[in-house]
Write an enzyme that holds these catalytic residues in place. Sequence first.
Site, mmCIF file in Angstrom:
data_model
loop_
_atom_site.group_PDB
_atom_site.id
_atom_site.type_symbol
_atom_site.label_atom_id
_atom_site.label_comp_id
_atom_site.label_asym_id
_atom_site.label_seq_id
_atom_site.Cartn_x
_atom_site.Cartn_y
_atom_site.Cartn_z
ATOM 1 N N HIS A 164 1.479 5.229 -2.107
ATOM 2 C CA HIS A 164 1.029 6.255 -3.057
ATOM 3 C C HIS A 164 2.278 7.011 -3.505
ATOM 4 O O HIS A 164 2.813 7.809 -2.743
ATOM 5 C CB HIS A 164 0.051 7.222 -2.393
ATOM 6 C CG HIS A 164 -1.182 6.562 -1.841
ATOM 7 N ND1 HIS A 164 -2.324 6.382 -2.576
ATOM 8 C CD2 HIS A 164 -1.447 6.026 -0.616
ATOM 9 C CE1 HIS A 164 -3.251 5.782 -1.835
ATOM 10 N NE2 HIS A 164 -2.740 5.549 -0.641
ATOM 11 N N PHE A 165 2.765 6.730 -4.699
ATOM 12 C CA PHE A 165 3.999 7.376 -5.171
ATOM 13 C C PHE A 165 3.738 8.653 -5.997
ATOM 14 O O PHE A 165 4.672 9.263 -6.504
ATOM 15 C CB PHE A 165 4.871 6.384 -5.944
ATOM 16 C CG PHE A 165 5.702 5.460 -5.051
ATOM 17 C CD1 PHE A 165 5.767 5.663 -3.678
ATOM 18 C CD2 PHE A 165 6.404 4.397 -5.592
ATOM 19 C CE1 PHE A 165 6.532 4.822 -2.854
ATOM 20 C CE2 PHE A 165 7.176 3.553 -4.780
ATOM 21 C CZ PHE A 165 7.235 3.772 -3.418
ATOM 22 N N ARG A 166 2.487 9.040 -6.156
ATOM 23 C CA ARG A 166 2.119 10.374 -6.713
ATOM 24 C C ARG A 166 2.575 10.628 -8.144
ATOM 25 O O ARG A 166 2.613 11.785 -8.573
ATOM 26 C CB ARG A 166 2.684 11.500 -5.825
ATOM 27 C CG ARG A 166 2.430 11.376 -4.332
ATOM 28 C CD ARG A 166 0.978 11.369 -4.007
ATOM 29 N NE ARG A 166 0.732 11.547 -2.574
ATOM 30 C CZ ARG A 166 -0.366 11.092 -1.980
ATOM 31 N NH1 ARG A 166 -1.304 10.449 -2.660
ATOM 32 N NH2 ARG A 166 -0.556 11.295 -0.702
ATOM 33 N N ASN A 194 -4.837 6.561 -6.968
ATOM 34 C CA ASN A 194 -5.332 7.941 -6.874
ATOM 35 C C ASN A 194 -4.300 8.988 -7.294
ATOM 36 O O ASN A 194 -4.040 9.951 -6.581
ATOM 37 C CB ASN A 194 -5.843 8.229 -5.447
ATOM 38 C CG ASN A 194 -4.786 8.004 -4.383
ATOM 39 O OD1 ASN A 194 -3.807 7.298 -4.597
ATOM 40 N ND2 ASN A 194 -4.979 8.605 -3.219
ATOM 41 N N HIS A 254 2.658 14.170 1.586
ATOM 42 C CA HIS A 254 2.242 15.555 1.305
ATOM 43 C C HIS A 254 3.339 16.421 1.913
ATOM 44 O O HIS A 254 3.900 16.071 2.951
ATOM 45 C CB HIS A 254 0.904 15.877 1.977
ATOM 46 C CG HIS A 254 -0.238 15.014 1.519
ATOM 47 N ND1 HIS A 254 -0.854 15.171 0.305
ATOM 48 C CD2 HIS A 254 -0.854 13.966 2.122
ATOM 49 C CE1 HIS A 254 -1.822 14.272 0.171
ATOM 50 N NE2 HIS A 254 -1.836 13.515 1.255
ATOM 51 N N ASP A 296 0.743 2.479 3.741
ATOM 52 C CA ASP A 296 -0.106 3.574 3.268
ATOM 53 C C ASP A 296 0.737 4.852 3.116
ATOM 54 O O ASP A 296 0.312 5.942 3.518
ATOM 55 C CB ASP A 296 -1.315 3.800 4.177
ATOM 56 C CG ASP A 296 -2.363 4.710 3.533
ATOM 57 O OD1 ASP A 296 -2.283 4.940 2.314
ATOM 58 O OD2 ASP A 296 -3.252 5.195 4.257
ATOM 59 N N HIS A 309 0.825 -1.215 0.000
ATOM 60 C CA HIS A 309 0.000 0.000 0.000
ATOM 61 C C HIS A 309 0.857 1.263 0.000
ATOM 62 O O HIS A 309 1.199 1.805 1.047
ATOM 63 C CB HIS A 309 -0.929 -0.002 1.219
ATOM 64 C CG HIS A 309 -2.063 0.966 1.115
ATOM 65 N ND1 HIS A 309 -3.353 0.651 1.482
ATOM 66 C CD2 HIS A 309 -2.117 2.247 0.675
ATOM 67 C CE1 HIS A 309 -4.135 1.697 1.275
ATOM 68 N NE2 HIS A 309 -3.398 2.692 0.796
HETATM 69 N N1 LIG Z 1 -4.385 7.689 3.894
HETATM 70 C C1 LIG Z 1 -4.514 8.967 3.610
HETATM 71 O O1 LIG Z 1 -4.841 9.751 4.499
HETATM 72 N N2 LIG Z 1 -4.292 9.453 2.380
HETATM 73 C C2 LIG Z 1 -4.019 8.713 1.187
HETATM 74 C C3 LIG Z 1 -5.233 8.100 0.596
HETATM 75 C C4 LIG Z 1 -5.812 6.984 1.430
HETATM 76 O O2 LIG Z 1 -5.188 5.933 1.589
HETATM 77 O O3 LIG Z 1 -6.927 7.121 1.919
HETATM 78 C C5 LIG Z 1 -3.363 9.647 0.161
HETATM 79 O O4 LIG Z 1 -3.200 9.200 -0.985
HETATM 80 O O5 LIG Z 1 -3.003 10.768 0.509
HETATM 81 ZN ZN LIG Z 2 -7.048 4.699 2.176
HETATM 82 ZN ZN LIG Z 3 -3.899 4.649 0.799
#
Ligand SMILES: NC(=O)N[C@@H](CC(=O)O)C(=O)O
Ligand SMILES: [Zn+2]
Ligand SMILES: [Zn+2]
Length: 474
Positions: A62-64, A94, A321, A317, A60
């Site tokens: 998110h590498f943006r 996302n 940011h 996760d 899990h």
């Molecule tokens: N966990 C988060 O608070 N943010 C995640 C998205 C997500 O996993 O809900 C994100 O992509 O910023």
């Molecule tokens: Zn999530």
């Molecule tokens: Zn996530």
Amino acid sequence: MPDVLIQNARVLDGGQLVPAEILIEDGKIKGIAKEFRISSYDELINAKNAVVIPAGIDGHVHFRDPGLTYKEDWYSGSCSAAAGGITTVLEHPNTIPPVIDKAGFSVKLKRAQKRSVIDFGINGGVTNNIDKLKEIWRLGISVFGEIFMAESTGGLNISNNMLGDALSEIGEMDALACIHAEDEALRLINEGILKNDTGIDVHSRIRPNECEEIAVHDCIRINKEAAVSSRLHFCHTSTPEAVSLIAKAQKEFSSAGAGNAGKITCEVAPHHLFLSTKDYARLGTLGKMNPPLRSSDDAAYMIRALNSGLINAVASDHAPHMQYEKDVPMRSAPSGVPGVETLMPLMLASVRKNMLSLERVVQVTSFNPARIFGLDRLGKGSMDEGYDADLLFFDPKNVVPIQSKNLHTRCDWTPYEGMDGIFPSMTLSRGDVIWDGYQVVAKKGRGQFLPGAGLQTDEDGKPITVFDDDDDEE
Ligand SMILES: NC(=O)N[C@@H](CC(=O)O)C(=O)O
Ligand SMILES: [Zn+2]
Ligand SMILES: [Zn+2]
């Protein structure tokens, strides 16, 4: 001739650490023994008494990239993973554009192949694209999700009605649905009620335990009622209530007998194990994520549930940011914390504190994620012969304070500043040293795409993926 001989290592054997040598051939484990007594090899690695375990699989992140590469891109994110002992990631949809169709998938695959230093899978988003799910499954997405039952970064959330249709479609493909379980209706009500509340922990009260509990309950029910039930995996579970509901459903599933439909697993994120609402005073908006921080009793429960087997995996996760984006009032701050580089260090430090056994850490960071996400069929998640030589070396005595300035993510802060970590002294991916304890020594783009089980190939066995020709560099 083997490519690599590792000497003076210690490995787990029946729960104990024993001295060992490790042989690697063609990037795969050839064997582990006390001593091989061979003299010809291409490369000798002296482990200097380090403990060697399977490197982490982070299901899990998110590498943006594409879209928000100032926060992270496939190079910085994968370097951060390598330095933290992670050699495989599943990246979530996302981004901008999101991975909800062929175009979105192709752009991301191209970026990742060009930049990643570790192996990776790409997840497929589920929103108003139910007619596209089969197409992205055939292109080789790993799993579906995270499927957002409530608002979070990226705005991909869907209604419970749509969730039923999606789960049925995913079940038909025998794919896995990964769920972000929070109830949007309750979140909206609480947001209204707490409109003028300026409490530091207001985010945790807008999205209370009940919010996760309702969503998990609804999702399991909706899945049962779907025309074809799907395999479910709950992402970042954070509450005893959710874990109990999942455990009950798991029990029902195992007594129901054969087949995959309805099978349920779950993961926990490090921030729900090692942080709590008490940390809001220190972190402010840096402690804002979805689902939110919980009480310290809940965090202690999550550690117990991870130990007892009720929780199957740990995943970061990783949701970077920038600090300046977080430096705004709580309500307008983006949700998410970085974590791919600190996942293994925090887990290994927790072994030193007797919170978890090393054996359990290996199960929840490698063995189980490989099996949940179908990566074992691609050689991931074990140190047995024939599996990829993805290895993490560490010195169990080398506990150091986690410091943002030493991390490789673009994200310029960590919620774990000053907390104990045991970082890898070396990381190997398919037999290549990619982190030598000081720097990332891997070639940009060496990481391999790990296609999902639905990948469709042409007559020559080549993936059907067609790239768009336009240049999408940022
Ligand atoms: N966990 C988060 O608070 N943010 C995640 C998205 C997500 O996993 O809900 C994100 O992509 O910023
Ligand atoms: Zn999530
Ligand atoms: Zn996530």
